[in-house]
Design a protein around this motif. Structure first.
Motif, mmCIF file in Angstrom:
data_model
loop_
_atom_site.group_PDB
_atom_site.id
_atom_site.type_symbol
_atom_site.label_atom_id
_atom_site.label_comp_id
_atom_site.label_asym_id
_atom_site.label_seq_id
_atom_site.Cartn_x
_atom_site.Cartn_y
_atom_site.Cartn_z
ATOM 1 N N VAL A 171 0.965 -1.301 0.099
ATOM 2 C CA VAL A 171 0.021 -0.006 -0.051
ATOM 3 C C VAL A 171 1.080 1.415 0.111
ATOM 4 O O VAL A 171 1.729 1.711 1.097
ATOM 5 C CB VAL A 171 -0.953 -0.041 1.239
ATOM 6 N N THR A 172 0.848 2.081 -0.950
ATOM 7 C CA THR A 172 1.631 3.170 -1.011
ATOM 8 C C THR A 172 0.706 4.276 -1.485
ATOM 9 O O THR A 172 1.216 5.258 -2.476
ATOM 10 C CB THR A 172 2.809 2.921 -2.188
ATOM 11 N N ARG A 188 -8.615 0.232 7.995
ATOM 12 C CA ARG A 188 -7.713 1.366 8.764
ATOM 13 C C ARG A 188 -7.927 2.503 8.472
ATOM 14 O O ARG A 188 -8.138 3.391 9.459
ATOM 15 C CB ARG A 188 -6.312 0.761 8.510
ATOM 16 N N PRO A 237 -4.968 13.375 16.281
ATOM 17 C CA PRO A 237 -4.421 12.155 15.718
ATOM 18 C C PRO A 237 -3.178 12.412 14.791
ATOM 19 O O PRO A 237 -3.125 13.775 14.654
ATOM 20 C CB PRO A 237 -5.385 11.316 14.956
ATOM 21 N N ARG A 238 -2.248 11.499 14.361
ATOM 22 C CA ARG A 238 -1.307 11.770 13.430
ATOM 23 C C ARG A 238 -1.829 12.277 12.181
ATOM 24 O O ARG A 238 -2.958 11.759 11.841
ATOM 25 C CB ARG A 238 -0.521 10.552 13.501
ATOM 26 N N ILE A 239 -1.167 12.944 11.517
ATOM 27 C CA ILE A 239 -1.583 13.475 10.151
ATOM 28 C C ILE A 239 -0.987 12.131 9.223
ATOM 29 O O ILE A 239 0.315 12.052 9.311
ATOM 30 C CB ILE A 239 -1.059 14.486 9.643
ATOM 31 N N ASP A 240 -1.640 11.048 8.800
ATOM 32 C CA ASP A 240 -1.304 9.980 8.291
ATOM 33 C C ASP A 240 -1.150 10.037 6.599
ATOM 34 O O ASP A 240 -2.405 9.986 6.071
ATOM 35 C CB ASP A 240 -2.005 8.743 8.638
ATOM 36 N N GLU A 241 0.062 10.170 6.096
ATOM 37 C CA GLU A 241 0.101 10.532 4.558
ATOM 38 C C GLU A 241 -0.317 9.129 3.933
ATOM 39 O O GLU A 241 -0.877 9.374 2.842
ATOM 40 C CB GLU A 241 1.680 10.515 4.359
ATOM 41 N N GLU A 242 -0.529 7.849 4.363
ATOM 42 C CA GLU A 242 -0.931 6.760 3.986
ATOM 43 C C GLU A 242 -2.306 6.745 3.951
ATOM 44 O O GLU A 242 -3.244 6.601 2.890
ATOM 45 C CB GLU A 242 -0.311 5.536 4.680
ATOM 46 N N MET A 277 0.435 6.968 0.186
ATOM 47 C CA MET A 277 1.185 8.297 0.387
ATOM 48 C C MET A 277 2.011 8.777 -0.397
ATOM 49 O O MET A 277 2.163 9.707 -0.382
ATOM 50 C CB MET A 277 1.995 7.743 1.762
#
Lengths: 558, 466
Positions: free
Chosen positions: B102-103, B207, B227-232, B105
């Protein structure tokens, strides 16, 4: 045991060159003095005492206790500064600290296991992919000792920005003086900056430039968030889960707070544009290293106030002519032709820049490059400034080095002949007031003979066939090197189970050879640099790849 | 006072922009007396097109423009909308981040190279825009970019403003690494089967749902820590919210049916099925879901999972009311998409205008930019190709390619430019830094057959890109 002996003999050579200790005073008289910060003094004296420049001027008299050198006919410059180098940083062996192989992940859940595996393999507990170790401090990598810097110091260099060699983050750099027996005594300023290269970590994430940018974004996002959480927790820890400690992210706090610059290695227009975009996206204080096409982007550099550590390792064709190869593209032909004109254009546009060696194999290229920049339209004064005070300004050390002024660090070089010519010879180099003196050697006769001062001596022939074993962890890789030497140029092939790779940029070095090659591994093209030392029938050295350095040993076939 | 200011403004405008003096502004053009294939209203003979400020202002006969406006005599020539390629990797420095399954991001936007010569070659084939996609190494690839090929302009002018964001998904042989042999000591990447591929995709959406929930709770002040800023996961949330179009590479119809079902399970719609050489088997299901399909005009049986395809795939999909586009996925075929459209007429007999739409308006619809490009209609961007003859003839050449009223390719100009460039090159080759070393020197790189094929170079998964 043998390496100890070797070190001892090196040490002996050093003492021979370093003829005096600091604390002593010197006076160099009757010299032309290029102060850089002020007017040039056509005939004057510089007095060095206790490691500092005591006085400078046309009417300065040498103190009674000073050792006096009559430098009539020579010019004194501030010691030259290599604004981007790896000086003092040994090529790292594979393993702890390096960007070793293993799966990493910039993402969330899916990558956690892979990141743990990568951490286990690289000997680090970092939560971030291989190649992302901003916490690495170059001062922990630098090896002290005068002999490491002989070639550069003999050419007139007294100071350098020393950067880590591997990774997307190559660690925090330091400005060092090029002599000293301890890293702490050599350090002029540390840490100076973080360093980012747009490279990949083949075989793991990020294995492509796409991933490099995504992983960079993620680590900057996370650093910002962690800092906020830590601040909130410090203000009022009750009712809040404690934020994690993370040395990789914490190392980036000064950068996201704009207290420390980030140096992006970027040479072509495309790369520089990407670096400028990234600086903008994360509001960073940025510097470009390399920057040979920075002249195409002067408007952007100016708008974002970004200086350039400009590489004097100018591009030139190294490939032999071949009817089978595609003709070279207009793009590359233009790039090579325009690069020497770049410094003049940067100066014209008012962009701050300093010169760096840019990984040139021979330090003589630095001076010939500066000479070409002058031919390409840069004034001599501006060129000298980019080698001295201009560099000191960008590196934040112009209050102590970079010009000949009373009270500054006594980093000086006395040069005979034309600074940009082949007759250039640095007879005296002062580092922190310590004198390193060189005796001019007789010029080798015949065509192709080059003067001293960084020039290569006549090299032995290292041509032949070598059978080597590359010490890939858990999987030693046998290979054969077929080398042909002509002059100091080395051509040939490297053959292994990964295929046959033609070598490029091959050169005979003092005790062996170095060359570059591209191998196919895991579906990716990996650029490697091979350095070998030949001793009788034995050869040993390292294979330097973006993943780290792997040692090899072998024999020279009779 | 005010008069003086106005006067000064006018003077300064005149000084800065000499073109104003002759009454010509950027993006003004008049094309006279062409055979215009509009892609929406049939073919109009002997027709003029007036372009103002980059937009098509009028279509009709006997149109005139102000003095100084460039007029192109297109007597005997054909005009079509600029071609849009719904699957390209042109001008992209890196195509695959093949390390992880999974990319999401990764962003093609980071990789744009505005000096890639493929752009100019695409223009020479009448192509004005493209969807630039991540490769097919992963079940979930990177974020795509929709561009117009504004050759010579700064890179930030290429992406189409307002185009909906997209993302590449992929299924089948490439994803399960059928053709990659792990190196000694290398662990094969999960997934290795088609069922594993679906698991990876479903897991990513689960997720993403949890991640979205965490943010929703934070915004509703139910939690204290951001929460985290999740690029993915961020782009995955955008898919769930219907803001990001999924362009899903695949060949076998069972897999494409599965991805439609996953989308329905998570409550969003697939944008396009890419390649879909077997999509004719599930044409009614695709039409019902509302996905588009972007196919090759031929390439049947070129690999095992494409074995069942036929030249009639486009026709069957069209017959079932599916929005079909024809893509190149290749720096070479992008120059002749007009002939790929012609194949739709030959195999199955798709009408001329519907065939033309498969390389113009239909891809524009699939990319969500049909409000501004894809057909010759008043009010749309003047993205236009002018052909020496009927664009479906293999004897016709694209003579001029226009984007927003600006000429980016002109075959006549190209011919004169060739001489200039040849001379410049010869002069540059004489310079010292460009000469081969007198003796020794490194071995030059001799190109291999592989270099000349599809986008295999720079492809981290070792080929089998499309």
């Amino acid at each position: 045991m043998r390496s100890k002996l070797l070190m001892l003999s090196f040490a002996a050579i050093c003492t021979f060159f370093s003829v005096a200790v600091s604390g002593q005073s010197y006076a160099i008289t009757n010299a032309r003095i290029v102060t850089v910060s002020g007017a040039t003094i056509e005939r004057g004296t510089v007095v060095v005492r206790d490691g500092l420049i005591h006085s400078v001027g046309a009417n300065v008299s040498p103190p009674a206790d000073a050792t006096v050198f009559d430098a009539a006919g020579s010019t004194i410059y501030p010691g030259f500064i290599d604004a981007a180098s790896n000086l003092g940083v040994p090529a790292p062996a594979a393993g702890p600290g390096g960007g070793g192989p293993g799966g990493g992940g910039g993402g969330g859940g899916q990558a956690a296991a892979a990141a743990a595996a990568a951490a286990a393999q690289s000997g680090s507990n970092s939560n971030y992919p291989a190649g992302f170790r901003p916490e690495v401090d170059v001062l922990d990598l630098i090896r002290a000792g005068d002999s490491q810097f002989d070639a550069n110091r003999n050419a007139g260099f007294t100071t350098a920005l020393s950067m880590g060699r591997t990774g997307i983050f190559s660690g925090q750099s330091a400005v060092i003086n090029l002599a000293g027996n301890s890293v702490s005594s050599m350090t002029v300023k540390a840490p100076f900056a973080h360093h980012i290269s747009f490279v990949t970590i083949p075989g793991t994430y990020p294995g492509s430039l796409l991933g490099t940018f995504s992983a960079l974004r993620q680590i900057f996002n996370d650093a910002k968030r962690l800092q906020e959480m830590q601040r909130a927790y410090a203000a009022d820890p009750k009712g809040m889960r404690r934020p994690e400690t993370d040395k990789s992210l914490e190392a980036l706090f000064p950068v996201i707070n704009r207290q420390m610059p980030v140096v992006f290695s970027a040479n072509r227009e495309l790369e520089i544009n990407r670096a400028l975009d990234f600086m903008k996206e994360y509001n960073l204080v940025g510097i470009i290293a390399g920057g040979q096409e920075a002249w195409k982007l002067t408007d952007r550099l100016k708008a974002q106030n970004v200086p350039v550590l400009l590489s004097l390792n100018f591009p030139r064709r190294t490939a032999a002519a071949s009817p089978d190869a595609d003709p070279e593209t207009l793009d590359i032909l233009r790039f090579r032709a325009e690069t020497p004109k770049g410094p003049g254009r940067l100066a014209q546009a008012g962009i701050k820049f300093a010169f760096s060696s840019g990984g040139a194999t021979s330090i003589a290229d630095y001076f010939s490059g500066a000479g070409k920049a002058v031919e390409g339209g840069l004034s001599r004064d501006a060129a000298i400034r980019a080698m001295t005070l201009g560099a000191a300004e960008i590196l934040g050390v112009s209050d102590r080095v970079g010009s000949i002024e009373a009270g500054k660090i006594a980093n000086l070089v006395v040069v005979k002949g034309d600074l940009f010519g082949r007759d250039r010879f640095a007879s005296h180099v002062f580092v922190d007031g310590r004198l390193f003196e060189q005796k001019e050697q007789p010029r080798p006769a015949g065509p192709g003979g080059r003067g001293p001062g960084g020039a290569a001596p006549a090299a032995a022939n290292f041509g032949g066939t070598y059978t080597i074993s590359i010490d890939v962890p858990g999987q030693p890789l046998p290979a054969t090197l077929n080398l042909q030497q002509q002059g100091t140029a080395i051509t040939g092939t490297m053959v292994s189970q990964l295929g046959t790779s033609p070598i490029s940029n091959g050169r005979a070095t003092g005790n062996g050879f170095s060359f570059s090659a591209t191998v196919q591994f895991g579906g990716a093209s990996i650029d490697i640099t091979v350095q070998g030392a030949v001793s009788g029938a034995n050869v040993s050295g390292t294979v330097d790849s973006p993943q780290g350095n792997i040692p090899f040993t072998g024999t020279r076939n009779p | 006072m005010r008069k003086t200011t106005v006067f000064l403004t006018i003077v300064s405008l005149l000084m800065i922009s000499p073109t104003l003096l002759v009454g010509q502004s950027k993006g003004d053009l008049l094309i006279k007396n062409a055979t215009v294939m509009t892609a929406t209203k049939g073919t109009l003979e002997g027709t003029d097109i007036l372009v103002q400020n980059g937009k098509i202002a009028r279509i009709g006969k006997g149109l005139t423009a102000g003095s100084g406006v460039r007029t192109i005599d297109a007597t005997g020539k054909y005009v079509t909308p600029g071609i849009i390629d719904a699957h390209s990797h042109a001008m992209v420095s890196a195509i695959n981040e093949g390390s992880l399954a999974v990319t999401s991001m990764t962003r093609i936007d980071d990789m744009l190279n505005p000096s890639d010569i493929s752009i100019y070659r695409a223009l020479a084939g009448g192509v004005t825009g493209a969807l630039l996609l991540h490769g097919s190494a992963n079940p979930i690839g990177g974020q795509s970019t929709t561009v117009k090929f504004k050759w010579g302009r700064p890179v930030n002018e290429f992406p189409v403003a307002g185009a909906p964001p997209g993302i590449k998904f992929a299924l089948g042989e490439n994803v399960k690494r059928s053709s990659s042999t792990p190196q000694p000591g290398q662990t094969p990447r999960y997934p290795r089967t088609r069922m594993g591929t679906m698991e990876v995709i479903r897991d990513a959406f689960i997720r993403a749902r949890e991640y979205k929930q965490a943010w929703d709770d934070f915004r509703a002040k139910k939690t204290r820590v951001q929460p985290r800023i999740d690029e993915e996961l961020q782009p995955m949330v955008e898919i769930l919210e219907g803001k990001r179009k999924v362009h899903c590479h695949g060949y076998r119809s069972d897999e494409h049916l599965n991805i439609l079902r996953i989308a329905e399970e998570f409550g969003f719609k697939i944008g396009t099925l890419q390649h879909g050489l077997e999509a004719f088997k599930i044409a009614p299901e695709i039409a019902k879901h509302g996905a588009g399909v972007s196919i090759f005009a031929d390439s049947w049986s070129y690999k095992l999972e494409a074995y069942d395809s036929t030249p009639y795939t486009g026709y069957v999909l069209w017959k079932n009311g599916v929005n079909v586009s024809i893509n190149s996925d290749s720096a070479e075929r992008i120059r002749r998409l007009n002939l790929d459209a012609a194949k739709m007429m030959k195999y199955g007999g798709v009408p001329e205008q519907d065939s033309l739409r498969m390389i113009t308006l239909n891809p524009a619809i699939q990319l969500g930019i049909d409000n501004r490009t894809g057909s010759i209609d008043v009010g749309k961007d003047a993205d236009i190709a002018i052909w020496s003859g009927h664009p479906f003839s293999s004897l016709s050449l694209c003579e001029m390619t226009i984007i927003e009223g600006e000429v980016y390719f002109d075959r006549a100009k190209d011919k004169t430019m060739r001489e200039q460039l040849a001379k410049e090159k010869a002069d540059l080759e004489k310079l010292e830094m460009n000469r081969a070393p007198g003796s020794g020197g490194t071995q030059p790189r001799v190109p291999t057959e592989r270099d000349r094929g599809h986008y295999s170079h720079g492809d981290e998964d070792g080929g089998h890109e499309r």
